[in-house]
Design a protein around this motif. Sequence first.
Motif, mmCIF file in Angstrom:
data_model
loop_
_atom_site.group_PDB
_atom_site.id
_atom_site.type_symbol
_atom_site.label_atom_id
_atom_site.label_comp_id
_atom_site.label_asym_id
_atom_site.label_seq_id
_atom_site.Cartn_x
_atom_site.Cartn_y
_atom_site.Cartn_z
ATOM 1 N N MET A 240 2.310 3.447 1.339
ATOM 2 C CA MET A 240 3.212 4.367 1.150
ATOM 3 C C MET A 240 3.756 4.858 2.742
ATOM 4 S SD MET A 240 3.084 7.852 -1.052
ATOM 5 C CE MET A 240 2.161 6.595 -1.830
ATOM 6 N N LEU A 241 4.873 4.357 3.184
ATOM 7 C CA LEU A 241 5.049 5.793 4.380
ATOM 8 C C LEU A 241 5.883 6.741 3.881
ATOM 9 C CD1 LEU A 241 7.641 3.082 5.532
ATOM 10 C CD2 LEU A 241 5.142 3.257 5.884
ATOM 11 N N LYS A 242 6.087 7.551 3.072
ATOM 12 C CA LYS A 242 6.337 8.584 2.213
ATOM 13 C C LYS A 242 6.735 8.754 1.230
ATOM 14 C CE LYS A 242 10.307 11.679 3.125
ATOM 15 N NZ LYS A 242 11.615 12.211 3.653
ATOM 16 N N ASP A 243 6.285 9.890 0.871
ATOM 17 C CA ASP A 243 6.415 10.334 -0.674
ATOM 18 C C ASP A 243 6.683 12.013 -1.079
ATOM 19 O OD1 ASP A 243 6.282 10.914 -3.884
ATOM 20 O OD2 ASP A 243 3.838 10.822 -3.642
ATOM 21 N N GLY A 244 7.821 11.850 -1.022
ATOM 22 C CA GLY A 244 8.948 13.050 -0.922
ATOM 23 C C GLY A 244 9.988 13.741 -2.398
ATOM 24 N N SER A 245 11.126 13.250 -1.397
ATOM 25 C CA SER A 245 12.462 12.957 -2.386
ATOM 26 C C SER A 245 12.257 11.705 -3.047
ATOM 27 C CB SER A 245 13.438 13.816 -1.431
ATOM 28 O OG SER A 245 13.622 13.278 -0.198
ATOM 29 N N ASN A 246 12.377 10.876 -1.299
ATOM 30 C CA ASN A 246 12.729 9.525 -2.268
ATOM 31 C C ASN A 246 10.754 9.488 -1.985
ATOM 32 O OD1 ASN A 246 14.918 8.948 -3.409
ATOM 33 N ND2 ASN A 246 15.436 9.444 -1.138
ATOM 34 N N LEU A 247 10.126 7.928 -3.009
ATOM 35 C CA LEU A 247 9.473 7.662 -2.421
ATOM 36 C C LEU A 247 9.824 5.949 -1.811
ATOM 37 C CD1 LEU A 247 5.890 6.654 -2.819
ATOM 38 C CD2 LEU A 247 6.856 5.690 -4.473
ATOM 39 N N VAL A 248 9.238 5.938 -0.440
ATOM 40 C CA VAL A 248 9.123 4.890 0.384
ATOM 41 C C VAL A 248 8.159 4.597 0.797
ATOM 42 C CG1 VAL A 248 10.190 4.852 3.279
ATOM 43 C CG2 VAL A 248 10.864 6.238 1.858
ATOM 44 N N VAL A 249 8.535 2.840 0.437
ATOM 45 C CA VAL A 249 7.273 1.847 0.057
ATOM 46 C C VAL A 249 7.483 0.716 1.723
ATOM 47 C CG1 VAL A 249 5.237 0.391 -0.732
ATOM 48 C CG2 VAL A 249 6.733 2.554 -1.685
ATOM 49 N N HIS A 250 6.102 0.463 2.297
ATOM 50 C CA HIS A 250 6.537 -0.714 3.401
ATOM 51 C C HIS A 250 5.558 -1.683 2.887
ATOM 52 C CE1 HIS A 250 5.300 -3.241 6.692
ATOM 53 N NE2 HIS A 250 5.978 -3.731 7.334
ATOM 54 N N LEU A 251 6.231 -2.573 2.515
ATOM 55 C CA LEU A 251 6.129 -3.938 1.900
ATOM 56 C C LEU A 251 5.345 -5.389 2.293
ATOM 57 C CD1 LEU A 251 9.170 -4.374 -1.023
ATOM 58 C CD2 LEU A 251 7.493 -3.494 -1.265
ATOM 59 N N ARG A 252 3.959 -4.659 2.779
ATOM 60 C CA ARG A 252 3.524 -5.816 3.415
ATOM 61 C C ARG A 252 2.759 -7.503 2.826
ATOM 62 N NH1 ARG A 252 1.196 -3.015 8.187
ATOM 63 N NH2 ARG A 252 1.746 -0.488 7.461
ATOM 64 N N PRO A 253 3.295 -7.412 3.626
ATOM 65 C CA PRO A 253 2.992 -8.461 4.904
ATOM 66 C C PRO A 253 4.662 -8.758 5.394
ATOM 67 C CG PRO A 253 2.270 -10.298 4.102
ATOM 68 C CD PRO A 253 2.886 -9.543 2.659
ATOM 69 N N ALA A 254 5.893 -7.966 4.370
ATOM 70 C CA ALA A 254 7.393 -8.838 4.347
ATOM 71 C C ALA A 254 7.432 -7.293 5.661
ATOM 72 C CB ALA A 254 7.889 -8.612 3.422
ATOM 73 N N PRO A 255 8.848 -7.990 6.516
ATOM 74 C CA PRO A 255 9.318 -6.488 7.184
ATOM 75 C C PRO A 255 10.121 -5.618 6.424
ATOM 76 C CG PRO A 255 9.824 -8.817 8.439
ATOM 77 C CD PRO A 255 8.622 -8.917 7.212
ATOM 78 N N VAL A 256 9.984 -5.173 5.245
ATOM 79 C CA VAL A 256 10.754 -4.737 3.812
ATOM 80 C C VAL A 256 10.738 -3.011 3.821
ATOM 81 C CG1 VAL A 256 11.921 -4.745 2.406
ATOM 82 C CG2 VAL A 256 11.200 -6.739 3.653
ATOM 83 N N VAL A 257 11.134 -2.068 3.831
ATOM 84 C CA VAL A 257 11.258 -1.017 2.883
ATOM 85 C C VAL A 257 11.754 -1.119 1.661
ATOM 86 C CG1 VAL A 257 10.604 1.579 3.775
ATOM 87 C CG2 VAL A 257 10.091 -0.440 5.762
ATOM 88 N N ALA A 258 11.043 -0.239 0.981
ATOM 89 C CA ALA A 258 11.641 -0.160 -0.291
ATOM 90 C C ALA A 258 12.260 1.275 -0.328
ATOM 91 C CB ALA A 258 11.122 -0.713 -1.450
ATOM 92 N N ARG A 259 12.861 1.921 -0.564
ATOM 93 C CA ARG A 259 13.314 3.240 -0.691
ATOM 94 C C ARG A 259 13.249 3.027 -2.093
ATOM 95 N NH1 ARG A 259 15.417 7.885 2.038
ATOM 96 N NH2 ARG A 259 15.132 6.259 3.521
ATOM 97 N N VAL A 260 12.953 4.089 -3.190
ATOM 98 C CA VAL A 260 12.724 4.882 -4.437
ATOM 99 C C VAL A 260 13.553 5.806 -4.825
ATOM 100 C CG1 VAL A 260 12.024 4.177 -6.896
ATOM 101 C CG2 VAL A 260 10.985 2.805 -5.130
ATOM 102 N N GLY A 261 14.123 5.721 -5.524
ATOM 103 C CA GLY A 261 13.850 7.295 -5.928
ATOM 104 C C GLY A 261 13.421 8.210 -7.124
ATOM 105 N N ALA A 262 13.212 9.645 -6.512
ATOM 106 C CA ALA A 262 12.668 10.000 -6.842
ATOM 107 C C ALA A 262 12.830 11.346 -7.135
ATOM 108 C CB ALA A 262 10.696 9.783 -6.497
ATOM 109 N N VAL A 263 12.060 12.583 -6.672
ATOM 110 C CA VAL A 263 13.176 14.175 -6.845
ATOM 111 C C VAL A 263 14.563 13.320 -6.812
ATOM 112 C CG1 VAL A 263 12.871 16.201 -5.956
ATOM 113 C CG2 VAL A 263 11.075 14.874 -5.840
#
Length: 241
Positions: free
Chosen positions: A1-24
């Motif tokens: 997890m890179l950030k848990d704030g207004s959105n949840l931002v996750v590094h999908l290791r080992p892929a060089p991909v980041v997922a951004r999920v709508g949260a707040v």
Amino acid sequence: MLKDGSNLVVHLRPAPVVARVGAVTSMVRGDVHEHFHRADSVARFLAGRGVPVVEPLLGPIRWDGLVVSFASYVEHDAEWRPDPASFAAMLAELHAELRHYPGALPAAAPLADIDAVLALAGRPADLVRARDGLAARWPDLPGQALHGDSHPRNVLFTARGPVWNDFEDAWFGPVGWDVACAARGPLLARDAVARAYPVEGLSYWLELRELFGRCWRLALDLHRDGPGHPARVQRSGRSGR
């Protein structure tokens, strides 16, 4: 997890991909699909003009009631702190490119978010008064496409230099809003930013940004204290309702 704030931002290791999920953001804005789509559109436009931005990969998509977008993972120095003059120059260069953005953007977007949070929170009287006073004083100034959340934490410092990120809050309005976003953050000296990027009516945009921040902090508290959130479960000793 890179950030848990207004959105949840996750590094999908080992892929060089980041997922951004709508949260707040989903709680405040409802369906954030359009916001995520707008972020991808602005980033792709800027990349096409040679502006260093985090590369969108896929999305946004809807999955199991969530809105998710995917972007390239960017190696960067998390301890990097820009000086006010260089950041102001970067922001001015970004604005020069954004003036050419052809897509549709909302107007007065910060007020829309403030209104949504006030409704969720039962319209606290002090915040409503502050909102109404600022709305009545909205400056009649030229507008253009804006980053919308242009503080230093939305710039990643990489081996090839600074890279802009997170255009979810892009809207059409006076550049003073973006300057206020930079000047109100904890990483830059406010007066130094104001001197390096002088704009008309900055005091107004600083006031609006302060209220905007208060409302989003309130939204974060409402989200974290909602039924089923781990923080609420831990306090109540129950498994959620």
